[in-house]
Scaffold this motif. Structure first.
Motif, PDB file in Angstrom:
ATOM      1  N   THR A 261       0.872  -1.172   0.000  1.00 45.38           N
ATOM      2  CA  THR A 261       0.000   0.000   0.000  1.00 45.38           C
ATOM      3  C   THR A 261       0.907   1.220   0.000  1.00 45.38           C
ATOM      4  O   THR A 261       1.811   1.318   0.826  1.00 45.38           O
ATOM      5  CB  THR A 261      -0.911   0.011   1.254  1.00 45.38           C
TER       6      THR A 261
ATOM      7  N   THR B 190       1.033   5.379   0.192  1.00 45.05           N
ATOM      8  CA  THR B 190       0.267   6.547   0.620  1.00 45.05           C
ATOM      9  C   THR B 190       1.067   7.812   0.331  1.00 45.05           C
ATOM     10  O   THR B 190       2.259   7.875   0.641  1.00 45.05           O
ATOM     11  CB  THR B 190      -0.050   6.467   2.133  1.00 45.05           C
TER      12      THR B 190
ATOM     13  N   SER C 153       1.097  12.021   0.846  1.00 42.67           N
ATOM     14  CA  SER C 153       0.468  13.129   1.572  1.00 42.67           C
ATOM     15  C   SER C 153       1.343  14.379   1.512  1.00 42.67           C
ATOM     16  O   SER C 153       2.568  14.307   1.576  1.00 42.67           O
ATOM     17  CB  SER C 153       0.188  12.734   3.021  1.00 42.67           C
TER      18      SER C 153
ATOM     19  N   THR D 222      -4.892  13.431   0.603  1.00 42.58           N
ATOM     20  CA  THR D 222      -4.065  12.228   0.728  1.00 42.58           C
ATOM     21  C   THR D 222      -4.537  11.211  -0.298  1.00 42.58           C
ATOM     22  O   THR D 222      -5.737  11.007  -0.482  1.00 42.58           O
ATOM     23  CB  THR D 222      -4.161  11.654   2.149  1.00 42.58           C
ATOM     24  N   HIS D 223      -3.585  10.595  -0.972  1.00 39.97           N
ATOM     25  CA  HIS D 223      -3.886   9.618  -2.026  1.00 39.97           C
ATOM     26  C   HIS D 223      -3.333   8.260  -1.589  1.00 39.97           C
ATOM     27  O   HIS D 223      -2.173   8.173  -1.181  1.00 39.97           O
ATOM     28  CB  HIS D 223      -3.245  10.066  -3.344  1.00 39.97           C
ATOM     29  N   ILE D 224      -4.151   7.219  -1.674  1.00 38.73           N
ATOM     30  CA  ILE D 224      -3.726   5.866  -1.270  1.00 38.73           C
ATOM     31  C   ILE D 224      -3.910   4.917  -2.441  1.00 38.73           C
ATOM     32  O   ILE D 224      -4.981   4.869  -3.051  1.00 38.73           O
ATOM     33  CB  ILE D 224      -4.536   5.369  -0.052  1.00 38.73           C
TER      34      ILE D 224
ATOM     35  N   GLU E 174      -3.586   0.868  -3.190  1.00 42.52           N
ATOM     36  CA  GLU E 174      -3.465  -0.438  -2.543  1.00 42.52           C
ATOM     37  C   GLU E 174      -3.213  -1.527  -3.577  1.00 42.52           C
ATOM     38  O   GLU E 174      -3.556  -1.380  -4.749  1.00 42.52           O
ATOM     39  CB  GLU E 174      -4.736  -0.746  -1.750  1.00 42.52           C
TER      40      GLU E 174
END
Length: 115
Positions: A80, A82, A84, A90-92, A94
Motif C-alpha cells: 500500500t 500513501t 500526503s 491524501t492519495h492511497i 493499494e
C-alpha cells in the motif's frame, strides 16, 4: 596438479558470482513521480509504503525537487502506497505488486484539498 587448482579456483569464482547475482535479484522496487493537476512536479510529498512483506511496519521518504521517489531492495509482495502533502488530498494506492527484479512505477496526481 596446477591445472586442477586453477580449474577449481575458476569454478569457485563463477559460483560466487552466481550466488551474488542471485542475492541481488531477490528484490524489487517501487518508484514514481508525484505531480499536481497541472502536471507540475510536487517536491516534499511524504510517500510511505506498508506491506506484510516488510520487516518494519512501514517505510517513508519525501519526493525530490522533481517529484520523484524510489524504494529499492523491497521483498516481493503486495504494498500500500500513501502520498500526503499539506494542502493536497491524501492519495492511497493499494495492492501494488512488487516482483523480483522489477521496478514497479506508480505515478500519481494529487488533487488540491478543499479549505
Amino acid at each position: 596438479m596446477r591445472r586442477n587448482k586453477l580449474a577449481i579456483v575458476i569454478i569457485l569464482f563463477v559460483l560466487a558470482a552466481s550466488l551474488a547475482q542471485a542475492q541481488i535479484t531477490q528484490t524489487g522496487a517501487i518508484n514514481g513521480t508525484v505531480q499536481d493537476s497541472e502536471k507540475n512536479p510536487l517536491p516534499g510529498v511524504t510517500v510511505s509504503i506498508a506491506s506484510p512483506s516488510l520487516i518494519l511496519p512501514k517505510m517513508e521518504m519525501t519526493t525530490t525537487e522533481r517529484g520523484h521517489f524510489r524504494f529499492a531492495a523491497l521483498p516481493p509482495g503486495r504494498y500500500t502506497v500513501t502520498y500526503s502533502l499539506q494542502g493536497f488530498k491524501t492519495h492511497i494506492r493499494e495492492g501494488i505488486r512488487v516482483n523480483v527484479g522489477v521496478a514497479t512505477t506508480v505515478d500519481v496526481t494529487l488533487e488540491i484539498s478543499a479549505i
